[in-house]
Write a protein that holds these residues in place. Structure first.
Motif, PDB file in Angstrom:
ATOM      1  N   GLU A 154     117.615  44.418  36.188  1.00 41.32           N
ATOM      2  CA  GLU A 154     116.601  43.374  36.227  1.00 41.32           C
ATOM      3  C   GLU A 154     115.304  43.803  35.538  1.00 41.32           C
ATOM      4  O   GLU A 154     114.624  42.993  34.911  1.00 41.32           O
ATOM      5  N   GLY A 155     114.962  45.086  35.628  1.00 40.01           N
ATOM      6  CA  GLY A 155     113.729  45.579  35.019  1.00 40.01           C
ATOM      7  C   GLY A 155     113.694  45.442  33.512  1.00 40.01           C
ATOM      8  O   GLY A 155     112.612  45.392  32.916  1.00 40.01           O
ATOM      9  N   ALA A 156     114.872  45.375  32.890  1.00 36.34           N
ATOM     10  CA  ALA A 156     114.924  45.238  31.430  1.00 36.34           C
ATOM     11  C   ALA A 156     114.423  43.869  30.975  1.00 36.34           C
ATOM     12  O   ALA A 156     114.107  43.685  29.795  1.00 36.34           O
ATOM     13  N   LEU A 157     114.349  42.925  31.907  1.00 40.01           N
ATOM     14  CA  LEU A 157     113.938  41.564  31.567  1.00 40.01           C
ATOM     15  C   LEU A 157     112.531  41.254  32.047  1.00 40.01           C
ATOM     16  O   LEU A 157     112.177  40.097  32.269  1.00 40.01           O
ATOM     17  N   GLN A 158     111.699  42.274  32.195  1.00 42.58           N
ATOM     18  CA  GLN A 158     110.355  42.054  32.723  1.00 42.58           C
ATOM     19  C   GLN A 158     109.499  41.162  31.817  1.00 42.58           C
ATOM     20  O   GLN A 158     108.580  40.487  32.292  1.00 42.58           O
ATOM     21  N   ASP A 159     109.790  41.134  30.519  1.00 39.76           N
ATOM     22  CA  ASP A 159     109.035  40.288  29.586  1.00 39.76           C
ATOM     23  C   ASP A 159     109.814  39.038  29.179  1.00 39.76           C
ATOM     24  O   ASP A 159     109.429  38.334  28.235  1.00 39.76           O
ATOM     25  N   PHE A 160     110.911  38.770  29.876  1.00 36.98           N
ATOM     26  CA  PHE A 160     111.807  37.684  29.481  1.00 36.98           C
ATOM     27  C   PHE A 160     111.091  36.341  29.400  1.00 36.98           C
ATOM     28  O   PHE A 160     111.181  35.634  28.389  1.00 36.98           O
ATOM     29  N   ASN A 161     110.374  35.962  30.444  1.00 39.92           N
ATOM     30  CA  ASN A 161     109.724  34.651  30.457  1.00 39.92           C
ATOM     31  C   ASN A 161     108.686  34.514  29.353  1.00 39.92           C
ATOM     32  O   ASN A 161     108.605  33.476  28.679  1.00 39.92           O
TER      33      ASN A 161
END
Length: 213
Positions: free
Chosen positions: A65-72
């Motif tokens: 999940e941490g890999a998507l911290q900038d996803f939004n």
């Protein structure tokens, strides 16, 4: 690679058979985020809205999940995102804010249609996103660019491109030509004629009565 989708489907997001990606998105997202966008698009409804949590998307892509911290923040470059309150079981708060993603409309004729089978390939997230970029620029599955020209076209590093090409070649997804590449997506790349456009939308956000604090 086996992905459990039962929990996602129980939350009201049903996986579709394909996702469309506009060619104008080529350099708006880096390879991993382009693949994540594809995964997100697979769960659109008839109005092209998607309700998935970051942890759900991470399960789809096989990442932490941490890999998507900038996803939004990155998705805001290519789609419209709204926030809505969602009830939760919490001792202090009655709700949390979730994201509602609105997938952009199809830009005819400049788009590709990619089968859901793509998520099942045992490839790195970066290689999958890079392959989508190749599909966006290929003409009749052919790309007549050398590694340097391809790097300039995709705004990527030449060494990264060469590494991804090796990974994709090993997976049988491309062939080397004397002056370029030939993509071999087989059943993964679908005819654009099957792609349906979004329906007319009303208010997509749920009506929730919040308790006063």
């Amino acid at each position: 690679m086996k992905i459990s989708l039962k929990q996602l489907q129980n939350r009201g997001s049903k996986r579709q058979q394909y996702a469309t990606i506009n060619k104008s998105m080529l350099n708006k997202l880096n390879p991993p985020d382009l693949y994540r966008f594809y995964c997100l698009s697979l769960f659109r409804n008839d109005y092209y809205y998607v309700r998935l949590r970051i942890k759900d998307i991470a399960k789809l892509t096989g990442e932490k999940e941490g890999a998507l911290q900038d996803f939004n923040d990155n998705m805001d470059k290519v789609l419209t995102r709204k926030k809505y309150p969602s009830p939760i079981n919490h001792p202090i708060r009655d709700f949390t804010m979730r994201s509602l993603y609105c997938i952009p409309p199809i830009e005819h004729p400049d788009f590709i249609t990619l089968s859901y089978l793509f998520i099942k390939l045992d490839l790195s997230v970066k290689a999958k996103g890079y392959y989508i970029k190749l599909l966006l620029i290929a003409k009749d599955s052919i790309i007549l660019l050398n590694p340097k020209e391809l790097a300039e076209k995709l705004k990527m590093g030449k060494s990264a491109i060469e590494n991804y090409n090796i990974e994709l070649y090993s997976a049988g997804l491309l062939k080397y030509l004397s002056k370029g590449l030939e993509l071999t997506p087989s059943e993964l790349l679908l005819d654009n004629d099957i792609a349906a456009q979004r329906k007319e939308r009303g208010n997509p956000l749920p009506k929730i009565t919040l308790k006063s604090q």
